[in-house]
Design a protein around this motif. Structure first.
Motif, PDB file in Angstrom:
ATOM      1  N   MET A  44       0.884  -1.433  -0.089  1.00 58.06           N
ATOM      2  CA  MET A  44       0.127   0.024  -0.117  1.00 58.06           C
ATOM      3  C   MET A  44       0.870   1.175   0.115  1.00 58.06           C
ATOM      4  SD  MET A  44      -3.193   1.331   2.746  1.00 58.06           S
ATOM      5  CE  MET A  44      -4.336   0.606   1.867  1.00 58.06           C
ATOM      6  N   ILE A  45       0.579   2.229  -0.988  1.00 59.43           N
ATOM      7  CA  ILE A  45       1.089   3.592  -0.834  1.00 59.43           C
ATOM      8  C   ILE A  45       0.125   4.562  -0.271  1.00 59.43           C
ATOM      9  CG2 ILE A  45       2.042   5.472  -2.248  1.00 59.43           C
ATOM     10  CD1 ILE A  45       2.488   3.783  -4.341  1.00 59.43           C
ATOM     11  N   MET A  46       0.571   5.355   0.934  1.00 55.00           N
ATOM     12  CA  MET A  46      -0.034   6.254   1.470  1.00 55.00           C
ATOM     13  C   MET A  46       0.528   7.670   0.916  1.00 55.00           C
ATOM     14  SD  MET A  46      -0.681   7.345   5.541  1.00 55.00           S
ATOM     15  CE  MET A  46      -1.591   8.680   5.833  1.00 55.00           C
ATOM     16  N   ASP A  47      -0.194   8.455   0.404  1.00 58.73           N
ATOM     17  CA  ASP A  47       0.212   9.782  -0.340  1.00 58.73           C
ATOM     18  C   ASP A  47      -0.050  10.677   0.965  1.00 58.73           C
ATOM     19  OD1 ASP A  47       0.958  11.850  -1.322  1.00 58.73           O
ATOM     20  OD2 ASP A  47      -0.034  11.832  -3.240  1.00 58.73           O
ATOM     21  N   ALA A  48       1.226  11.080   1.609  1.00 62.37           N
ATOM     22  CA  ALA A  48       1.004  11.864   2.805  1.00 62.37           C
ATOM     23  C   ALA A  48       1.471  13.188   2.549  1.00 62.37           C
ATOM     24  CB  ALA A  48       1.977  11.240   3.929  1.00 62.37           C
ATOM     25  N   LEU A  52      -0.491  18.369  -1.632  1.00 61.50           N
ATOM     26  CA  LEU A  52      -0.018  18.483  -3.006  1.00 61.50           C
ATOM     27  C   LEU A  52       0.449  17.182  -3.477  1.00 61.50           C
ATOM     28  CD1 LEU A  52       2.421  21.890  -2.944  1.00 61.50           C
ATOM     29  CD2 LEU A  52       0.293  21.376  -4.206  1.00 61.50           C
ATOM     30  N   GLY A  53      -0.666  16.189  -3.417  1.00 60.79           N
ATOM     31  CA  GLY A  53      -0.098  14.860  -3.555  1.00 60.79           C
ATOM     32  C   GLY A  53      -0.122  14.670  -5.274  1.00 60.79           C
ATOM     33  N   ASN A  54       0.745  13.774  -5.533  1.00 64.94           N
ATOM     34  CA  ASN A  54       1.027  13.445  -6.917  1.00 64.94           C
ATOM     35  C   ASN A  54       1.300  11.801  -7.165  1.00 64.94           C
ATOM     36  OD1 ASN A  54       1.155  15.623  -8.191  1.00 64.94           O
ATOM     37  ND2 ASN A  54       3.253  16.197  -7.064  1.00 64.94           N
ATOM     38  N   VAL A  55       0.915  10.970  -6.138  1.00 65.17           N
ATOM     39  CA  VAL A  55       1.089   9.555  -6.348  1.00 65.17           C
ATOM     40  C   VAL A  55       0.129   8.891  -7.347  1.00 65.17           C
ATOM     41  CG1 VAL A  55       0.777   7.236  -5.133  1.00 65.17           C
ATOM     42  CG2 VAL A  55       1.951   9.122  -4.229  1.00 65.17           C
ATOM     43  N   SER A  56      -1.092   9.585  -7.143  1.00 63.92           N
ATOM     44  CA  SER A  56      -2.248   9.039  -8.128  1.00 63.92           C
ATOM     45  C   SER A  56      -1.834   9.605  -9.667  1.00 63.92           C
ATOM     46  CB  SER A  56      -3.569   9.463  -7.769  1.00 63.92           C
ATOM     47  OG  SER A  56      -3.538  10.993  -7.631  1.00 63.92           O
ATOM     48  N   VAL A  57      -1.380  10.589  -9.703  1.00 65.29           N
ATOM     49  CA  VAL A  57      -0.858  10.947 -11.087  1.00 65.29           C
ATOM     50  C   VAL A  57       0.246  10.086 -11.895  1.00 65.29           C
ATOM     51  CG1 VAL A  57       0.430  12.771 -12.314  1.00 65.29           C
ATOM     52  CG2 VAL A  57      -1.484  13.466 -10.493  1.00 65.29           C
TER      53      VAL A  57
END
Length: 282
Positions: A44-48, A52-57
């Protein structure tokens, strides 16, 4: 009566952080996650980087909801967590919500209360997540510190730029002196050679040894590679489309090293410990 098999609840909880933005931290997180998943691990990745989260991008995901709805009490974590085609679970952050750059005490409590179901989400299939990767923001804001001290292992991403080295030292200094963190794993990104990476690590290590009582462990380096920027444009982890590229080979080596090494620091070990540390951090 058939005896139930005891469930393995060990989860390796890793924060991936940096003193300076733009050092490739999110790319490293997404590619490590892909590599771990390809090795049969539940990830699992938690975009913390909450505002300004970019993990989903980078992962090519289009979340309907994000962690801001969890913090404001509108959604539960199970409504927000997404799973990509490779089986990687992602808890996406918001983008452009400036008020989340520093969580208030009440927001931290709300987030913690929602995390009570987090362990249930992780264990809902009867299997615990093997690796939880926390992609923090950059710098020394309260949010960055908040998630770093809650993890059991801290990976600091550094590039050869003097500002990156200086800011990485500043982050390590704050985590060490204010929160008694003593063990850090260093990834040197965007280098021309292993020799250059070792020079960067040596410089950071010498300064830290002189002024701080910390242990810096060299985790590996990632060579400069145009395929990384190409993969970002294609919104896929580089390992999935350029598996034999220079950077991909480096990331695979780091991933194998993470899973094969014996930790010098005893890991905190499970999701509930992570949740408890989040609650007690501030």
């Amino acid at each position: 009566m058939k005896r139930q098999k005891k469930q393995n609840t060990y989860t390796k909880i890793i924060s991936v952080t940096s003193g300076k933005g733009g050092v490739g931290k999110t790319n490293i997180v997404c590619n490590l996650a892909y590599c771990f998943a390809s090795m049969g691990k539940r990830v699992m990745i938690m975009d913390a980087d909450l505002s300004l989260g970019n993990v989903s991008v980078v992962m090519g995901l289009f979340p309907k909801y994000n962690i801001s709805q969890v913090i404001y009490g509108d959604k539960q974590l199970k409504d927000v967590i997404m799973t990509d085609p490779n089986g990687i679970m992602v808890l996406p952050a918001s983008s452009g919500v400036s008020e989340l750059s520093n969580l208030s005490e009440s927001q931290k409590i709300t987030l913690m209360s929602r995390f009570d179901e987090f362990a249930g989400v992780l264990d809902g299939s009867g299997q615990s997540v093997d690796i939880l990767l926390i992609d923090t923001g950059a710098g020394i804001s309260s949010n960055v510190l908040y998630f770093n001290i809650a993890a059991s292992e801290i990976f600091v991403v550094v590039t050869p730029e003097p500002t990156s080295i200086t800011d990485a030292y500043a982050l390590i200094k704050v985590l060490s002196m204010r929160y008694s963190e003593k063990y850090f794993y260093i990834i040197i990104n965007n280098v021309r050679s292993e020799r250059e990476a070792k020079e960067v690590y040596k410089h950071l290590s010498l300064v830290s040894d002189k002024f701080l009582k910390v242990t810096l462990n060299y985790l590996g380096h990632i060579l400069s590679d145009d395929n990384i920027s190409r993969s970002v444009i294609m919104q896929k982890p580089a390992l999935s489309i350029f598996p034999d590229s220079k950077a991909s080979e480096c990331i695979k080596k780091i991933a194998y090293g993470i899973l094969s090494r014996k930790d010098s620091k005893i890991s905190n070990g499970n999701v509930q410990f992570f949740l408890n540390k989040l609650l007690m951090s501030f």
